[in-house]
Design a protein around this motif. Structure first.
Motif, short mmCIF file in Angstrom:
data_model
loop_
_atom_site.label_atom_id
_atom_site.label_comp_id
_atom_site.label_asym_id
_atom_site.label_seq_id
_atom_site.Cartn_x
_atom_site.Cartn_y
_atom_site.Cartn_z
N UNK A 135 -14.11 22.96 9.83
CA UNK A 135 -13.37 23.06 11.06
C UNK A 135 -12.80 21.89 11.46
N UNK A 136 -11.49 21.59 11.18
CA UNK A 136 -10.82 20.34 11.46
C UNK A 136 -10.28 20.52 13.12
N UNK A 137 -10.88 19.54 13.74
CA UNK A 137 -10.85 19.46 15.29
C UNK A 137 -9.34 18.63 15.69
N UNK A 138 -8.93 17.89 14.63
CA UNK A 138 -7.77 17.20 15.24
C UNK A 138 -6.56 18.10 15.46
N UNK A 139 -5.81 18.05 16.66
CA UNK A 139 -4.69 18.86 16.84
C UNK A 139 -3.57 18.25 16.20
N UNK B 254 -4.29 20.45 10.45
CA UNK B 254 -4.59 20.25 11.96
C UNK B 254 -5.11 21.72 12.39
N UNK B 255 -6.00 21.44 13.29
CA UNK B 255 -6.66 22.37 14.25
C UNK B 255 -6.76 23.74 13.40
N UNK B 256 -7.61 23.71 12.29
CA UNK B 256 -7.71 24.84 11.39
C UNK B 256 -9.39 25.28 11.11
N UNK B 257 -9.45 26.32 10.72
CA UNK B 257 -10.90 26.75 10.01
C UNK B 257 -10.38 27.18 8.54
N UNK B 258 -11.13 26.35 7.83
CA UNK B 258 -11.12 27.07 6.39
C UNK B 258 -12.39 26.99 5.84
N UNK C 263 -18.35 31.14 26.20
CA UNK C 263 -16.99 31.13 25.88
C UNK C 263 -16.73 29.61 26.38
N UNK C 264 -15.27 29.46 26.21
CA UNK C 264 -14.77 28.02 26.56
C UNK C 264 -14.59 27.95 28.05
N UNK C 265 -14.87 28.50 29.00
CA UNK C 265 -14.78 28.44 30.50
C UNK C 265 -15.12 26.98 30.68
N UNK C 266 -14.45 26.57 32.05
CA UNK C 266 -14.45 25.18 32.40
C UNK C 266 -13.95 24.33 31.32
N UNK C 267 -13.27 24.53 30.62
CA UNK C 267 -12.25 23.59 29.60
C UNK C 267 -11.21 23.96 29.94
N UNK C 268 -10.06 23.11 29.56
CA UNK C 268 -8.53 23.46 29.61
C UNK C 268 -8.11 24.67 28.68
N UNK C 269 -8.89 25.26 27.92
CA UNK C 269 -8.62 26.44 27.10
C UNK C 269 -9.33 27.52 27.34
N UNK C 270 -8.68 28.82 27.06
CA UNK C 270 -9.54 29.90 26.91
C UNK C 270 -9.31 30.76 25.53
N UNK C 271 -7.49 30.79 25.51
CA UNK C 271 -7.11 31.69 24.52
C UNK C 271 -6.58 30.88 23.33
N UNK C 272 -6.30 29.57 23.55
CA UNK C 272 -5.39 29.01 22.27
C UNK C 272 -6.37 28.03 21.35
N UNK C 273 -5.72 27.66 20.47
CA UNK C 273 -6.43 27.18 19.18
C UNK C 273 -7.80 26.48 19.41
N UNK D 204 -8.83 30.98 5.29
CA UNK D 204 -8.13 29.97 6.54
C UNK D 204 -7.46 30.66 7.77
N UNK D 205 -7.64 30.10 9.00
CA UNK D 205 -7.02 30.33 10.19
C UNK D 205 -6.38 28.97 10.62
N UNK D 206 -5.13 29.10 10.75
CA UNK D 206 -4.52 27.72 11.66
C UNK D 206 -3.63 28.00 12.74
N UNK D 207 -3.34 26.92 13.35
CA UNK D 207 -2.51 26.97 14.65
C UNK D 207 -1.18 27.86 14.22
N UNK D 208 -0.91 29.04 15.10
CA UNK D 208 0.04 29.66 15.04
C UNK D 208 -0.12 30.91 14.35
N UNK D 209 -1.24 31.04 13.37
CA UNK D 209 -1.55 32.12 12.58
C UNK D 209 -1.65 33.38 13.24
N UNK D 210 -1.32 34.45 12.69
CA UNK D 210 -1.67 35.94 13.43
C UNK D 210 -2.54 36.70 12.32
#
Length: 571
Positions: free
Chosen positions: A417-421, A468-472, A294-304, A445-451
């Motif tokens: 995957x666009x990695x730019x926030x 920005x910050x999306x998966x398409x 997972x993304x452990x040891x980075x600033x994020x765990x659950x966000x985009x 697609x899945x973008x920032x704030x989508x549910x």
């Protein structure tokens, strides 16, 4: 209990949570060129590749809503009984030898019922730390002879190298053996394999290795003649069927994290070299399983950013030949106060579904709310199904990642995957071995704030704008009248390992930062280590094949990461 010592971790989390080095400065970004070679195969999508960790501390793993969400996300493998607890778990009595946390509805039969509901095959971790070969063999008998579950994949221990052998006896992994050396583990690994295969010769036995590039890789403790991996495989190479690594690459910023999948090729190349050295003629059949990531040891765990990291990590491992990748964790719980990353709340929870816990006076969303990481994993269902062919693809800029798959119906799916926030990305796509139909294409697609995932007709096969910050994912059909391309030919095999050092320092398993080994810094000894499935019920799994407490000590400050605490499942 598992201890983690990460130098400067508190400062990193506080100072870099909002850093996005991948984001270009204001102004129009240049078009990113994407190339897809549909005629060059990178192998087939593994039947049970997309996995997830489950644990004996999670009484909600079998809830109807939870199993439905897992199935919809294409989860094809479930790991049990979970992380470091596996080395103290006694399956017959459903107890922990040290009195550790176990809850109702998580015994082995209950877990198997959960796996069946999800349509996932199990991968089980036999107790090496306080168990015996006979206990493991009895488990095989119960599972496959008495109950007919057909459990195929068995790990022998969790992170056994964390037993204190490399850190003056101070480790996070239970190991009651008097001798905690890799030589002893190799010898006992052979005994486990012999006892378990005597009961069921079809089971596959996995050896715990250190992740190349991560502590304690390449270390030798006093009295050792070689490092962990070479020692273990020199003894047990002919007795195993797969090797196990844990991948927690981390990073000081979200940008660091999102660039780490590029290091996977070097890790797998080194693993393949080790396997070839010690498994002889069987080397090609020895699999690579990443049973925790997972993304452990980075600033994020659950966000985009973590959501973007997830599918990129899964697919890169598959493209490099791994057959199983298991995300940590189904439920985990928040152990520290939420942070804000690129304007989004990150609950610092290693689960993909909310456990509904509170930390720092702030509470997570209601129980079972999917975090962005869930949607990142679920995005894979739009890209591929088990048995589809992964094909070669490349991006002209590291700010956009790409993966491509030839589907069984003759189409071609391309994940971008666009990695730019902050900035949208303009991409221009070209194809070899496939002629896409003209006109607007179906995108998922899945973008920032989508549910949820969003399906729409957008752009063309040759030009797309990525938010920005999306998966398409583009789901392309062949042009009318064009012949279906010949079966893709295999890509060339890498001959040398790529460099394993990122901007954040050494990469590898979570163990690199465990028990006094800071990331990219001195070890405890003072040296430096230099299936995918659709949302439908097709491709059913046949039952014939296949998460611990976390505390970071940073500058004398304890930072609880919430690995299997009492509060972690809402108790």
């Amino acid at each position: 209990m598992r201890l983690r010592f990460v130098a400067g971790a508190v400062a990193v989390l506080a100072a870099s949570a909002g850093v996005g080095a991948l984001a270009p400065s204001a102004g129009a970004a240049a078009t990113v060129g994407i190339s897809v070679d549909a005629g060059t195969s990178l192998g087939t999508v593994p039947s049970s590749g997309v996995g997830l960790n489950t644990g004996v501390g999670d009484e909600h793993m079998g809830d109807a809503k939870v199993t439905s969400l897992m199935k919809a996300a294409g989860v094809r493998q479930l790991r049990y009984p979970g992380g470091s607890g596996a080395d103290d778990f006694h399956w017959k009595t459903h107890t922990m030898g040290n009195g550790g946390w176990i809850v109702p509805n998580t015994d082995f039969d209950s877990f198997m019922a959960t796996a069946k509901k999800v349509g996932a095959q199990p991968i089980l971790t036999a107790n090496y730390g306080s168990g015996t070969p006979q206990e493991a063999a009895d488990w095989v008998k119960y599972a496959n002879i008495d109950k007919g579950y057909g459990v195929k994949y068995w790990e022998i221990g969790n992170e056994v190298y964390g037993n204190g052998h490399y850190s003056n006896g101070k480790g996070w992994e239970t190991d009651t053996h008097a001798d905690k050396s890799p030589k002893e583990y190799g010898k006992n690994l052979v005994a486990y394999a012999k006892a378990m295969k005597a009961v069921d010769p079809t089971v596959k036995i996995g050896a715990v290795l250190t992740t190349p590039g991560g502590w304690p890789d390449k270390e030798k403790a006093p009295g050792d003649s070689a490092d962990w991996n070479n020692t273990v495989l020199s003894i047990a190479g002919s007795s195993i069927d797969f090797v196990i690594v844990h991948w927690y690459p981390g990073g000081k910023s979200t940008a660091d994290l999102l660039n780490t999948p590029s290091k996977i090729a070097g890790v797998t190349a080194e693993l393949r070299s080790l396997i070839a050295k010690y498994a002889g003629s069987r080397a090609a059949s020895v699999e690579i399983a990443v049973t925790e990531t997972d993304a452990e040891f980075s600033p994020v765990l659950t966000s985009q950013a973590a959501a973007l990291f997830a599918p990129d990590t899964y697919m890169t491992w598959f493209e490099q030949g791994a057959t199983h990748v298991d995300w940590w964790n189904l439920h985990n719980g928040s152990g520290e106060a939420p942070t804000t990353v690129h304007g989004e709340t990150d609950y610092q929870d290693g689960g993909i579904l909310s456990a509904g816990t509170c930390a720092g006076g702030r509470c997570e969303p209601p129980r079972e709310t999917p975090f962005p990481t869930y949607w990142g994993i679920r995005s894979l269902t739009a890209l591929a199904k088990p048995g589809d062919t992964m094909v070669k693809s490349s991006s002209g800029n590291s700010s956009v990642a790409v993966h491509a798959v030839r589907s069984s119906n003759g189409g071609l799916n391309v994940m971008l995957i666009n990695k730019s926030p902050k900035n949208a990305a303009q991409v221009s796509l070209s194809y070899a071995g496939f002629t896409p139909a003209a006109g607007a294409v179906t995108t998922v697609s899945y973008g920032k704030g989508d549910t949820s995932l969003t399906t729409a007709k957008r752009g063309t096969a040759v030009a797309q704008t990525l938010p920005p910050y999306s998966i398409t994912t583009l789901q392309l059909k062949p042009a009318s009248g064009t012949a279906v391309a010949d079966k893709p030919s295999p890509a060339s095999t890498p001959t040398a390992a790529a460099p394993l050092v990122s901007a954040a320092g050494k990469i590898g398993s979570r163990a690199q930062a465990e028990n006094g080994a800071p990331v990219g810094g001195p070890t405890p000894n003072g040296s430096t280590s230099g299936p995918l499935a659709s949302t439908g019920a097709s491709s059913a799994v046949t039952y014939s094949a296949i998460g611990g407490l976390l505390v970071i000590v940073a500058g004398g400050v304890l930072v609880l990461r919430g690995r299997r605490r009492r509060g972690l499942h809402g108790k």
